[in-house]
Scaffold this motif. Structure first.
Motif, PDB file in Angstrom:
ATOM      1  N   VAL A   1       0.834  -1.205   0.000  1.00 27.18           N
ATOM      2  CA  VAL A   1       0.000   0.000   0.000  1.00 27.18           C
ATOM      3  C   VAL A   1       0.872   1.259   0.000  1.00 27.18           C
ATOM      4  CG1 VAL A   1      -1.678   1.336   1.332  1.00 27.18           C
ATOM      5  CG2 VAL A   1      -1.954  -1.143   1.118  1.00 27.18           C
ATOM      6  N   VAL A   2       1.920   1.286   0.821  1.00 29.30           N
ATOM      7  CA  VAL A   2       2.772   2.473   0.905  1.00 29.30           C
ATOM      8  C   VAL A   2       3.544   2.674  -0.393  1.00 29.30           C
ATOM      9  CG1 VAL A   2       4.707   3.533   2.120  1.00 29.30           C
ATOM     10  CG2 VAL A   2       2.938   2.343   3.413  1.00 29.30           C
ATOM     11  N   THR A   3       3.948   1.590  -1.047  1.00 30.16           N
ATOM     12  CA  THR A   3       4.625   1.720  -2.338  1.00 30.16           C
ATOM     13  C   THR A   3       3.680   2.335  -3.364  1.00 30.16           C
ATOM     14  OG1 THR A   3       6.031  -0.181  -1.837  1.00 30.16           O
ATOM     15  CG2 THR A   3       5.849   0.463  -4.141  1.00 30.16           C
ATOM     16  N   TRP A   4       2.410   1.942  -3.319  1.00 31.94           N
ATOM     17  CA  TRP A   4       1.406   2.564  -4.190  1.00 31.94           C
ATOM     18  C   TRP A   4       1.253   4.044  -3.829  1.00 31.94           C
ATOM     19  CZ3 TRP A   4      -3.327   4.888  -3.023  1.00 31.94           C
ATOM     20  CH2 TRP A   4      -4.123   5.193  -4.119  1.00 31.94           C
ATOM     21  N   MET A   5       1.267   4.357  -2.528  1.00 29.89           N
ATOM     22  CA  MET A   5       1.196   5.763  -2.109  1.00 29.89           C
ATOM     23  C   MET A   5       2.365   6.558  -2.671  1.00 29.89           C
ATOM     24  SD  MET A   5       0.073   5.350   1.923  1.00 29.89           S
ATOM     25  CE  MET A   5       0.193   7.113   2.257  1.00 29.89           C
TER      26      MET A   5
END
Length: 347
Positions: free
Chosen positions: A329-333
């Motif tokens: 999720v954070v990589t997508w962010m």
């Protein structure tokens, strides 16, 4: 990507406060081992309800706040990501705990590095981190400080934690990581990482030498790196990593969450910190409770002696299972906030 000065309210909370707490905690490195075990484990205990565990419990709202997804779709997509990635990783723990543990160290290295790389740009006025290579250099150094330096300075404490986690599933598998603690291995890793740390600062300093940005950002970067090197070298791993997780990494991510929540962002501008924290804990409460249920399930599934060491090992396995989808999720962010390239410039 929007930025806030280090002197702003969010800058002081996410950048100045963690550095001050970690620096003040360095002297504990000389006395922590003489304190009761409950005190040494206190940062991890506090992390369950304060900032540590809840900081990743707002992932389900990120597609809504950073993309064009509806609330229902945001919840569904993130739930599926957590179920698939977390479930598969749990299988790895059961089949090959040594591999799972190494994956956890590598994954946390990447994730804590990416968290600091973002915070430096967003809240730390780090104009010297401007290209893709700058960001990756910063990520490797920042993630390696909490994951590698304790192995160099506190190898026996590091070994106890690692072996305690693996032994939950297969005590014999602890032998697979024995080479990691040999003096020659640690010496090679220490020299290599030390050289890389200095090289990364010199590499990003080229923007300052070019005369187009201030040296303040890289000076603060160097100060933080120096403080963390000393902290993780001197302070026993359980206390050091637990405090870093709760006070440094999690606080900086919560600042990141606040700036993508319109209402929290308005509250930040007005200096209304109680509103910001209330919205964060309100959003994080459901998945924080669900995470506690995961830990309870692990406790029932994996036999333990009920000691604090065993409970810490269970907690860390649960954190590991949650970290993999959280990293996704954070990589997508990152891609949403930096742009498709993951950084402003492509050099």
């Amino acid at each position: 990507m929007d930025t806030w000065p280090r002197t702003s309210a969010v800058g002081q909370l996410t950048m100045t406060l963690p550095v001050a707490v970690i620096a003040l905690a360095i002297p504990f490195g000389f006395v922590v081992d003489d304190l009761p075990q409950a005190v040494r484990f206190a940062p991890f205990v506090v992390s369950v309800g304060l900032f540590g565990l809840p900081h990743g419990a707002v992932d389900h709202l990120m597609p809504l706040r950073l993309g064009d997804a509806s609330l229902k779709r945001s919840l569904t997509v993130v739930s599926v990501v957590y179920a698939i990635l977390g479930g598969l990783y749990l299988v790895v723990w059961a089949v090959s705990p040594a591999v799972a543990l190494l994956a956890f160290i590598g994954m946390t290295w990447f994730h804590w590095g990416q968290g600091d790389a973002f915070a430096l740009r967003a809240f730390g006025e780090a104009a010297h981190i401007r290209t893709r290579s700058d960001r990756w250099a910063s990520l490797v150094v920042r993630g390696g400080l909490p994951m590698l330096v304790p192995l160099l300075g506190q190898p026996e404490g590091y070994r106890r934690v690692v072996n305690g986690i693996i032994a939950l599933f297969d005590p014999a598998a602890t032998a697979a990581l024995a080479p990691l603690f040999r003096l020659d291995t640690r010496l090679a890793l220490g020299v290599g990482f030390g050289v890389f740390t200095l090289s990364s600062l010199l590499w990003t300093a080229r923007h300052v030498w070019g005369g187009d940005i201030s040296a303040a950002g890289i000076a603060w970067d160097a100060v933080e790196i120096g403080v963390l090197w000393v902290f993780f070298w001197l302070v026993p791993p359980v206390f050091a990593v637990g405090l870093y997780f709760a006070i440094w990494h999690s606080v900086r991510h919560i600042g990141r969450l606040a700036i993508v929540d319109p209402a929290a962002r308005d509250a930040l501008d007005a200096g209304e910190w109680p509103t910001v924290l209330w919205r964060f804990y309100r959003d994080a409460a459901p998945l924080t409770v669900a995470s506690l249920a995961l830990f309870a399930g692990l406790y029932v599934w994996v036999p333990t002696d009920g000691s604090l060491n065993a409970l810490l090992a269970i907690y860390l396995v649960g954190i590991a299972v949650l970290t993999l989808p959280h990293v996704a999720v954070v990589t997508w962010m990152d891609r949403q906030q930096y742009g498709d390239s993951g950084i402003t410039d492509r050099q």
